[in-house]
Design an enzyme around this catalytic site. Structure first.
Site: not given
Ligand code: GLV
Length: 329
Positions: A242, A289, A271
């Site tokens: 994260r 991401h 982000e």
């Molecule tokens: C992506 O970052 C998720 O948590 O699935």
């Protein structure tokens, strides 16, 4: 005429076939235009809804829960759930679910792709070529670090961390070190051929450090200037956990000053904004991401979130609950 179906809000656009599945069971409201709702607009749209399908960014907090008395379940189409205040949800009697397992291997592939890109300067090489700077070959043009046979360090040895460890140990002949809140049982350690070490030792010994940590108060800036200072100058750092687990400003400074060789980042503090100092660094591979972004996996994640809504609202049982709640009055 009043419908007897429960009402569900799908907060962001998702696969049409999943909307269709949900529509067979629920009165569905959606956000087909992907409008960026304020928190208050989100709360307004949740009025009268028993369920909400979230995609990882929509905040579920105590204020929202108090303002949405009909809400019974929030189903996140993500394994991470830092957008949920789970204790507040439990207190309010609202079930929280996430989407684990179905994304494990794809996300590990994504993390490994970033590791390879950073270590072998793949995206840097592409920018160099596209900018017309490739005039002639030279022996030291874009030389990087080896991945095979090197030492991999993993912070966060959950399902995805273990999948990365397997790739490193079995596919690339890497020595695998890991650090985790809790040590794995011996048989699980052996299965992924990983050695448990202290945080500082991992930072000192690893050639490639991969972070698969969730964002919690304890993991904020887990890797900042002091940790980067322990790493080898030839090391790479990858964050697929994260944003905020890494201090992006400190990382940009370390990259700029060559205190580590390279980085690969899929997640960022704040982000979709990306720290301008990172954007200015050439030795960092940046992706928006997308570590879990294969079509089959994203579809499986969406279907799992849908299964949780259907299971809980129609049969009282979700597949992947994050909390235990007694039914809201
Ligand atoms: C992506 O970052 C998720 O948590 O699935």
């Amino acid at each position: 005429m009043l419908s007897s179906k429960p009402s569900v809000l799908i907060a962001r656009p998702i696969f049409p076939e999943v909307v269709q599945r949900l529509s067979a069971h629920f009165d569905v409201s959606a956000n087909p235009g992907d409008e960026a709702w304020t928190h208050d607009q989100f709360i307004a749209r949740l009025q009268g809804k028993q369920g909400v399908f979230t995609t990882g960014g929509e905040r579920i907090d105590a204020r929202l829960l108090a303002a949405c008395p009909d809400l019974r379940i929030c189903a996140n189409m993500a394994v991470g759930y830092n957008n949920f205040d789970v204790p507040a949800m439990t207190a309010a009697g609202v079930l929280a679910t996430n989407a684990p397992d179905v994304l494990t291997e794809t996300t590990a592939d994504g993390g490994f792709a970033l590791l390879m890109a950073a270590a072998r300067r793949i995206t840097e090489g592409e920018h160099y070529l596209r900018a017309g700077r490739w005039q002639h070959w030279s022996y030291d043009m874009l030389v990087g670090q080896d991945v095979h046979g090197s030492t991999l360090g993993i912070f966060g040895m959950g399902r995805i961390g273990q999948a990365i460890a397997r790739r490193g140990a079995l596919g690339f002949g890497m020595k695998v070190l890991y650090h985790n809140r809790t040590r794995l049982p011996a048989d699980e350690e052996a299965a992924v051929r990983a050695e448990y070490v202290a945080k500082d030792e991992l930072l000192r010994r690893a050639d490639h450090v991969v972070l698969v940590l969730p964002m919690t108060p304890a993991t904020r800036h887990y890797v900042g200037a002091p940790e980067l200072a322990l790493m080898k100058p030839t090391a790479t750092l990858v964050n697929i956990g994260r944003g905020g687990v890494v201090d992006d400003a400190a990382l940009a400074q370390a990259l700029r000053e060559g205190r580590i060789a390279a980085a690969g980042l899929d997640v960022f503090e704040g982000e979709p904004a990306v720290h301008p100092d990172l954007l200015a660094c050439t030795n960092v591979a940046l992706t928006p991401h997308i570590a879990s972004a294969s079509i089959p996996t994203r579809l499986a994640m969406a279907n799992l979130a849908a299964d949780n809504l259907i299971g809980y609202l129609l049969h009282g049982k979700a597949l992947t609950p994050l909390n235990a709640v007694s039914r809201r009055a």
